[in-house]
Design an enzyme around this catalytic site. Structure first.
Site, PDB file in Angstrom:
ATOM      1  N   SER A   1       0.869  -1.269   0.261  1.00 45.85           N
ATOM      2  CA  SER A   1      -0.060  -0.093  -0.045  1.00 45.85           C
ATOM      3  C   SER A   1       0.773   1.263  -0.047  1.00 45.85           C
ATOM      4  CB  SER A   1      -0.894   0.085   1.211  1.00 45.85           C
ATOM      5  OG  SER A   1      -1.441   1.254   1.678  1.00 45.85           O
ATOM      6  N   LYS A   2       0.563   2.245  -1.018  1.00 44.10           N
ATOM      7  CA  LYS A   2       1.306   3.421  -0.642  1.00 44.10           C
ATOM      8  C   LYS A   2       0.965   4.183   0.598  1.00 44.10           C
ATOM      9  CE  LYS A   2       0.741   4.996  -5.436  1.00 44.10           C
ATOM     10  NZ  LYS A   2       0.071   6.027  -6.454  1.00 44.10           N
ATOM     11  N   ARG A   3       0.115   3.886   1.260  1.00 45.05           N
ATOM     12  CA  ARG A   3      -0.410   4.498   2.652  1.00 45.05           C
ATOM     13  C   ARG A   3       0.521   4.121   3.563  1.00 45.05           C
ATOM     14  NH1 ARG A   3      -4.401   3.748   6.224  1.00 45.05           N
ATOM     15  NH2 ARG A   3      -5.374   2.075   4.983  1.00 45.05           N
TER      16      ARG A   3
END
Length: 499
Positions: free
Chosen positions: A265-267
């Protein structure tokens, strides 16, 4: 195994909505390898139809990241090609998508939908009010059944509309997938909804734009992430509605987080491609590692050159099950590649990190590179990321902070005895005429015998004295690189700190 016959044409079509996710690079790499293995073309296309999430300079990051890993493209935004432009907003301005959308409406495969977002929410609420499960709601616009006159009247009144695909209410849609050995995937049409093809702004959605572009650009194989499997039936319907030849689909596995709990995930995860080159990963190591994220040559071969991977890559060896990201494995592989390079080349690669840390001048001088080349063998075998060198070699470029006496004192030693050992080492080293690794080692090993101490007791104390740390490069090489003046001064200062 499904037979692949050329020529093949594949594409990678990222959205410039932020930095390029390393998982996206892996998907791009599979496309690139497929094209190179079968002697085809690899196209880069920027799909910027999501106006709200568009990020300035993201396109530059995408192209820089792909080139860093080692991919080039035969057609694309910056290199041109017979199907330019390769940016969807520019293609939209040329009216490339409006015609196909209108043709779908004219053929009855799509319709103009005047339902507003608020109206759709009301439809969802009414569905739930009947006791139906909210997640089972499937949008079907009332305009599906309107007469042309009703549609024309609403349009004449200036009501904004989208163009939606008119999905059949019954039956099923099937397609084959190369990653699953050509097996068919079937989805009931009742589980689908009338998805938007053209927004009220006239901007196409991904579903229409990518498909039109793939057709016009002659894409033969669509290799993309498995998250697009649920959308594939819509794309099958569109190809059938247009009467166009359909490409072959291959949905590659997702890359899971290291703990296996969810996708990268980018987050949540450090997966920006540019972060890896900033930290000092070699492009050839990243290329090798990413190729193994969902593909393998056999059950034992891991280290392979670019040419070897291109020669060995076949789509039937891509697994359907998810890959799992392992940063420790990547770091280990990067270390292998770093160790395979000549010392002089590693020194040049390290220099930007030394400059960034403020340890050498910017721009570096010839003598800076010469000294760094001398130091590089001390850390070459221990490096897993190039950025680590700045911290490992910091004590060669800066004065040491105040000593922590407890670090200087080795096992079964006390402060007084350690101070005696350091003073004796100072005296022994002071008598050396040629300050070199072999003479330093001979003198200190002779001192061990004369003082009746263990090698680790005296060498450990000297190591902390000259480096300020308990773990440092090999002692004799460190002393030689530091030089007589700095080595002697630090040993003397350490002895004083214990008094």
């Amino acid at each position: 195994m499904v037979e692949i016959t050329g020529p093949v044409r594949v594409r990678f079509a990222p959205s410039p909505t932020g930095f390029l996710h390393i998982g996206g690079v892996r998907t791009a790499l599979f496309n690139w390898l497929f094209a190179r293995h079968y002697g085809g073309q690899f196209i880069l296309r920027l799909e910027d139809t999501d106006e709200k999430r568009f990020v300035q300079d993201a396109a530059d990051d995408i192209m820089a990241s792909m080139r860093w890993v080692g991919m080039n493209w035969d057609e694309g935004p910056d290199v041109g090609g017979p199907h330019a432009p390769y940016v969807q907003s520019e293609r939209k301005a040329l009216g490339i998508y409006q015609g196909p959308a209108d043709a779908l409406v004219a053929s009855g495969h799509a319709y103009k939908c005047f339902v507003t977002p608020e109206g759709e929410e009301a439809m969802r609420a009414a569905w739930a009010a009947k006791g139906e499960r909210p997640e089972r709601f499937r949008f079907r616009g009332p305009e599906r059944d309107w007469t042309p006159a009703q549609t024309a009247e609403a349009e004449a009144n200036g009501r904004p509309f989208t163009i939606r695909l008119k999905v059949p209410l019954d039956g099923a849609t099937s397609f084959s997938d190369l990653v699953r050995g050509g097996d068919q995937i079937t989805i009931a049409n009742a589980d689908l909804y009338d998805l938007v093809l053209l927004k009220t702004s006239g901007m196409p959605t991904y579903h229409l734009a990518h498909l039109v572009d793939d057709h016009l650009m002659g894409v033969t194989h669509v290799i993309r992430g498995e998250e697009w499997v649920p959308s594939a039936p819509y794309h099958i319907m569109l190809y059938q509605a247009f009467g166009w030849h359909m490409p072959t689909f291959a949905h590659v596995p997702n890359i899971l987080r290291q703990d296996g709990k969810g996708k990268l995930s980018k987050r949540k995860d450090d997966v920006s491609t540019n972060r890896f080159w900033e930290r000092g990963y070699l492009s050839q190591a990243m290329f090798n590692y990413l190729a193994l994220q969902g593909w393998s040559y056999d059950d034992k071969t891991e280290i392979m050159s670019r040419d070897e991977i291109v020669a060995r890559f076949t789509i039937d060896r891509v697994q359907a099950s998810p890959a799992r990201w392992n940063p420790d494995k990547l770091k280990d592989m990067n270390g292998i590649y770093i160790r395979s390079l000549p010392t002089a080349e590693v020194a040049k690669l390290l220099m930007p990190y030394m400059v960034k840390a403020g340890m050498v001048a910017d721009p570096p001088r010839a003598e800076d590179l010469s000294y760094l080349t001398q130091l590089t063998p001390l850390v070459h075998e221990r490096l897993e990321e190039l950025q680590q060198a700045a911290e490992m070699l910091a004590f060669f470029f800066a004065d040491l902070p105040a000593y922590e006496p407890k670090l200087l004192i080795q096992k079964q030693m006390d402060a007084a005895r350690t101070a005696d050992v350091l003073r004796a080492a100072h005296a022994a080293l002071n008598s050396i005429e040629v300050w070199a690794t072999d003479t330093l080692e001979a003198q200190l090993r002779d001192l061990v015998g004369r003082m009746a101490v263990k090698p680790g007791q005296i060498f450990g104390s000297i190591r902390v004295a000259v480096s300020g740390r308990t773990v440092a490069p090999p002692l004799f090489e460190t002393l030689a690189a530091l030089g007589r003046e700095r080595s002697m001064a630090r040993i003397a200062a350490a002895a004083i700190a214990l008094e």
